[in-house]
Design a protein around this motif. Structure first.
Motif, PDB file in Angstrom:
ATOM      1  N   ASP A   1      24.279 -31.007  -7.972  1.00  0.00           N
ATOM      2  CA  ASP A   1      24.931 -30.403  -9.137  1.00  0.00           C
ATOM      3  C   ASP A   1      24.023 -30.526 -10.354  1.00  0.00           C
ATOM      4  O   ASP A   1      23.328 -31.542 -10.530  1.00  0.00           O
ATOM      5  N   GLU A   2      24.035 -29.504 -11.201  1.00  0.00           N
ATOM      6  CA  GLU A   2      23.162 -29.489 -12.378  1.00  0.00           C
ATOM      7  C   GLU A   2      23.626 -30.518 -13.395  1.00  0.00           C
ATOM      8  O   GLU A   2      24.807 -30.626 -13.711  1.00  0.00           O
ATOM      9  N   ILE A   3      22.680 -31.261 -13.935  1.00  0.00           N
ATOM     10  CA  ILE A   3      22.977 -32.286 -14.932  1.00  0.00           C
ATOM     11  C   ILE A   3      22.434 -31.829 -16.286  1.00  0.00           C
ATOM     12  O   ILE A   3      21.424 -31.118 -16.347  1.00  0.00           O
ATOM     13  N   PRO A   4      23.112 -32.169 -17.403  1.00  0.00           N
ATOM     14  CA  PRO A   4      22.586 -31.782 -18.722  1.00  0.00           C
ATOM     15  C   PRO A   4      21.140 -32.240 -18.889  1.00  0.00           C
ATOM     16  O   PRO A   4      20.785 -33.372 -18.518  1.00  0.00           O
ATOM     17  N   GLU A   5      20.313 -31.365 -19.414  1.00  0.00           N
ATOM     18  CA  GLU A   5      18.871 -31.632 -19.490  1.00  0.00           C
ATOM     19  C   GLU A   5      18.551 -32.922 -20.236  1.00  0.00           C
ATOM     20  O   GLU A   5      17.623 -33.649 -19.881  1.00  0.00           O
ATOM     21  N   ARG A   6      19.328 -33.235 -21.272  1.00  0.00           N
ATOM     22  CA  ARG A   6      19.030 -34.421 -22.076  1.00  0.00           C
ATOM     23  C   ARG A   6      19.221 -35.721 -21.283  1.00  0.00           C
ATOM     24  O   ARG A   6      18.745 -36.778 -21.683  1.00  0.00           O
ATOM     25  N   HIS A   7      19.947 -35.654 -20.158  1.00  0.00           N
ATOM     26  CA  HIS A   7      20.192 -36.847 -19.349  1.00  0.00           C
ATOM     27  C   HIS A   7      19.299 -36.916 -18.110  1.00  0.00           C
ATOM     28  O   HIS A   7      19.355 -37.907 -17.372  1.00  0.00           O
ATOM     29  N   TYR A   8      18.478 -35.906 -17.892  1.00  0.00           N
ATOM     30  CA  TYR A   8      17.683 -35.868 -16.673  1.00  0.00           C
ATOM     31  C   TYR A   8      16.519 -36.858 -16.729  1.00  0.00           C
ATOM     32  O   TYR A   8      15.812 -36.959 -17.733  1.00  0.00           O
ATOM     33  N   LYS A   9      16.312 -37.601 -15.620  1.00  0.00           N
ATOM     34  CA  LYS A   9      15.166 -38.488 -15.455  1.00  0.00           C
ATOM     35  C   LYS A   9      14.636 -38.309 -14.035  1.00  0.00           C
ATOM     36  O   LYS A   9      15.416 -38.269 -13.078  1.00  0.00           O
ATOM     37  N   ASP A  10      13.323 -38.241 -13.920  1.00  0.00           N
ATOM     38  CA  ASP A  10      12.727 -38.086 -12.596  1.00  0.00           C
ATOM     39  C   ASP A  10      13.150 -39.214 -11.664  1.00  0.00           C
ATOM     40  O   ASP A  10      13.418 -38.989 -10.477  1.00  0.00           O
ATOM     41  N   SER A  11      13.220 -40.431 -12.197  1.00  0.00           N
ATOM     42  CA  SER A  11      13.534 -41.594 -11.364  1.00  0.00           C
ATOM     43  C   SER A  11      14.974 -41.582 -10.855  1.00  0.00           C
ATOM     44  O   SER A  11      15.319 -42.332  -9.936  1.00  0.00           O
ATOM     45  N   GLU A  12      15.834 -40.729 -11.460  1.00  0.00           N
ATOM     46  CA  GLU A  12      17.236 -40.656 -11.062  1.00  0.00           C
ATOM     47  C   GLU A  12      17.564 -39.349 -10.349  1.00  0.00           C
ATOM     48  O   GLU A  12      18.730 -39.034 -10.136  1.00  0.00           O
ATOM     49  N   ASP A  13      16.530 -38.607  -9.954  1.00  0.00           N
ATOM     50  CA  ASP A  13      16.729 -37.357  -9.224  1.00  0.00           C
ATOM     51  C   ASP A  13      16.880 -37.692  -7.739  1.00  0.00           C
ATOM     52  O   ASP A  13      15.903 -38.034  -7.062  1.00  0.00           O
ATOM     53  N   LEU A  14      18.115 -37.616  -7.247  1.00  0.00           N
ATOM     54  CA  LEU A  14      18.407 -38.073  -5.893  1.00  0.00           C
ATOM     55  C   LEU A  14      17.901 -37.128  -4.812  1.00  0.00           C
ATOM     56  O   LEU A  14      17.968 -37.453  -3.624  1.00  0.00           O
ATOM     57  N   ARG A  15      17.367 -35.974  -5.208  1.00  0.00           N
ATOM     58  CA  ARG A  15      16.739 -35.081  -4.233  1.00  0.00           C
ATOM     59  C   ARG A  15      15.393 -35.642  -3.781  1.00  0.00           C
ATOM     60  O   ARG A  15      14.848 -35.195  -2.757  1.00  0.00           O
ATOM     61  N   TYR A  16      14.858 -36.611  -4.552  1.00  0.00           N
ATOM     62  CA  TYR A  16      13.546 -37.188  -4.246  1.00  0.00           C
ATOM     63  C   TYR A  16      13.579 -38.714  -4.151  1.00  0.00           C
ATOM     64  O   TYR A  16      12.604 -39.328  -3.737  1.00  0.00           O
ATOM     65  N   PHE A  17      14.689 -39.320  -4.515  1.00  0.00           N
ATOM     66  CA  PHE A  17      14.782 -40.784  -4.534  1.00  0.00           C
ATOM     67  C   PHE A  17      15.069 -41.347  -3.146  1.00  0.00           C
ATOM     68  O   PHE A  17      15.935 -40.850  -2.421  1.00  0.00           O
ATOM     69  N   LYS A  18      14.345 -42.415  -2.793  1.00  0.00           N
ATOM     70  CA  LYS A  18      14.605 -43.127  -1.549  1.00  0.00           C
ATOM     71  C   LYS A  18      14.679 -44.616  -1.857  1.00  0.00           C
ATOM     72  O   LYS A  18      13.767 -45.187  -2.458  1.00  0.00           O
ATOM     73  N   SER A  19      15.763 -45.253  -1.450  1.00  0.00           N
ATOM     74  CA  SER A  19      15.953 -46.681  -1.679  1.00  0.00           C
ATOM     75  C   SER A  19      15.059 -47.494  -0.752  1.00  0.00           C
ATOM     76  O   SER A  19      15.067 -47.294   0.458  1.00  0.00           O
ATOM     77  N   LYS A  20      14.308 -48.435  -1.322  1.00  0.00           N
ATOM     78  CA  LYS A  20      13.421 -49.278  -0.520  1.00  0.00           C
ATOM     79  C   LYS A  20      14.204 -50.360   0.220  1.00  0.00           C
ATOM     80  O   LYS A  20      13.842 -50.749   1.325  1.00  0.00           O
ATOM     81  N   LYS A  21      15.278 -50.854  -0.411  1.00  0.00           N
ATOM     82  CA  LYS A  21      16.014 -51.969   0.182  1.00  0.00           C
ATOM     83  C   LYS A  21      17.059 -51.515   1.209  1.00  0.00           C
ATOM     84  O   LYS A  21      17.371 -52.248   2.141  1.00  0.00           O
ATOM     85  N   THR A  22      17.618 -50.316   1.037  1.00  0.00           N
ATOM     86  CA  THR A  22      18.640 -49.840   1.981  1.00  0.00           C
ATOM     87  C   THR A  22      18.116 -48.751   2.909  1.00  0.00           C
ATOM     88  O   THR A  22      18.779 -48.401   3.888  1.00  0.00           O
ATOM     89  N   ASN A  23      16.944 -48.174   2.556  1.00  0.00           N
ATOM     90  CA  ASN A  23      16.343 -47.078   3.325  1.00  0.00           C
ATOM     91  C   ASN A  23      17.217 -45.827   3.316  1.00  0.00           C
ATOM     92  O   ASN A  23      17.120 -44.983   4.206  1.00  0.00           O
ATOM     93  N   ARG A  24      18.089 -45.703   2.284  1.00  0.00           N
ATOM     94  CA  ARG A  24      18.944 -44.510   2.161  1.00  0.00           C
ATOM     95  C   ARG A  24      18.305 -43.521   1.196  1.00  0.00           C
ATOM     96  O   ARG A  24      17.706 -43.896   0.204  1.00  0.00           O
TER      97      ARG A  24
END
Length: 328
Positions: free
Chosen positions: A143-166
């Motif tokens: 879902d689209e998020i307001p641009e002012r709140h967007y952060k690359d580190s919080e983009d779940l299309r590219y984020f992978k958890s190191k501790k849970t491997n999810r």
């Protein structure tokens, strides 16, 4: 009155989410607070309810005066805040919001959490309803998020958890993800002012949806920070962060007293972890610059087109899923 049901799936279990949301709310509130603006914890105590058992009652004040435009500060009280009251019986909760300056405005959020994909159509009532409640599904990854709140580190299309491997969350992830849980929220907005009610209630629901999207994205994006915490550790983190936030705001006592004595059951709803809302102010209370102003006449509140983003006053991030800790 306008009621909608929101369903937000998460790549977590209900027990993991219990800790993750407390961590996220505390961290988010601290990041969004500044001197003279932010969240004051007024009360945080155990609470016994005859129907739901032991829980936690929390009352907070979210101070917003400095976020108002200059014309609004001239007519509102010097201390302008939103009151949040929450009764937490996880995994069932209710949170209520009222405004010190708008007595006819209120928000009521009833929350339930289950280990499923958002498939429970009768989670809030087993009885047929006279009118169908609109169901809004929120996809934390796409879902689209307001641009002012967007952060690359919080983009779940590219984020992978190191501790849970999810992660990474691919399109259609809800159908294949394990584990998965759903946060169900029944939200009622009331703004009983003739001529403004419909537009304001619709606008507030739009803001609520954006806030739910941002908060749940962050809860998973920060999973490696909290996934190994115990409930006792996240409570201590919450306490320390609240104290640091009060010091950062500068207008409240540096320490927060949390009573160990359960409250006697009082009339009131049962409530849940608050939903993080940033302290930015609402767009619908702005005076167009091109309108001539008469010294003898009071300024009026004008609603812009819902699609506009250029108003001076943006709705704050105060709709929380209350961050009250769970009882032992």
């Amino acid at each position: 009155m306008l009621m909608k049901e929101y369903r937000i799936c998460m790549p977590l279990t209900v027990e993991e989410y219990r800790i993750g949301q407390l961590y996220m709310i505390s961290k988010h509130s601290h990041e969004q607070s500044e001197r003279g603006e932010g969240v004051e914890v007024v009360q945080n105590e155990p609470y016994d309810d005859p129907e739901h058992g032991s829980g936690q009652f929390t009352e907070k004040r979210i101070y917003l005066n400095n976020k108002l435009p200059s014309w609004a500060r001239a007519v509102v009280p010097k201390i302008f805040y939103v009151t949040e009251k929450a009764w937490n019986y996880y995994p069932y909760t209710i949170t209520e919001y009222t405004c010190s300056f708008l007595p006819k405005f209120s928000i009521h959020i009833e929350s339930k959490y289950e280990d499923n994909k958002g498939s429970n159509d009768n989670i809030f009532s087993s009885e047929p309803k006279e009118e169908e409640t609109e169901v809004c599904t929120v996809d934390i990854a796409y879902d689209e998020i307001p641009e002012r709140h967007y952060k690359d580190s919080e983009d779940l299309r590219y984020f992978k958890s190191k501790k849970t491997n999810r992660g990474v969350l691919q399109e259609g992830w809800i159908d294949s993800q394990e584990p998965i849980m759903c946060s169900y929220k029944l939200v009622t907005v009331k703004f009983e002012v003739w001529g403004l009610q419909t537009r304001v209630e619709q606008y507030v629901h739009k803001v609520i949806r954006d806030v739910l999207l941002l908060g749940h994205r962050q809860a998973f994006a920060w999973v490696d920070e909290w996934i190994e915490m115990t409930m006792e550790e996240v409570r201590e983190y919450e306490r320390a962060t609240q104290e640091a936030t009060n010091l950062k705001i500068g207008s409240f006592p540096p320490a927060i007293s949390i009573s160990e004595t359960p409250l006697v059951a009082r009339s009131g709803p049962s409530s849940a972890p608050s939903t993080p809302f940033s302290t930015e102010a609402p767009e619908f209370l702005s005076v167009p610059k091109e309108r001539p102003r008469k010294k003898s006449a009071p300024e009026t509140l004008t609603l812009p087109d819902p699609g506009r983003r250029d108003s001076l006053f943006k709705l704050p991030n105060f709709f929380s899923w209350n961050s009250s800790p769970q009882p032992e």
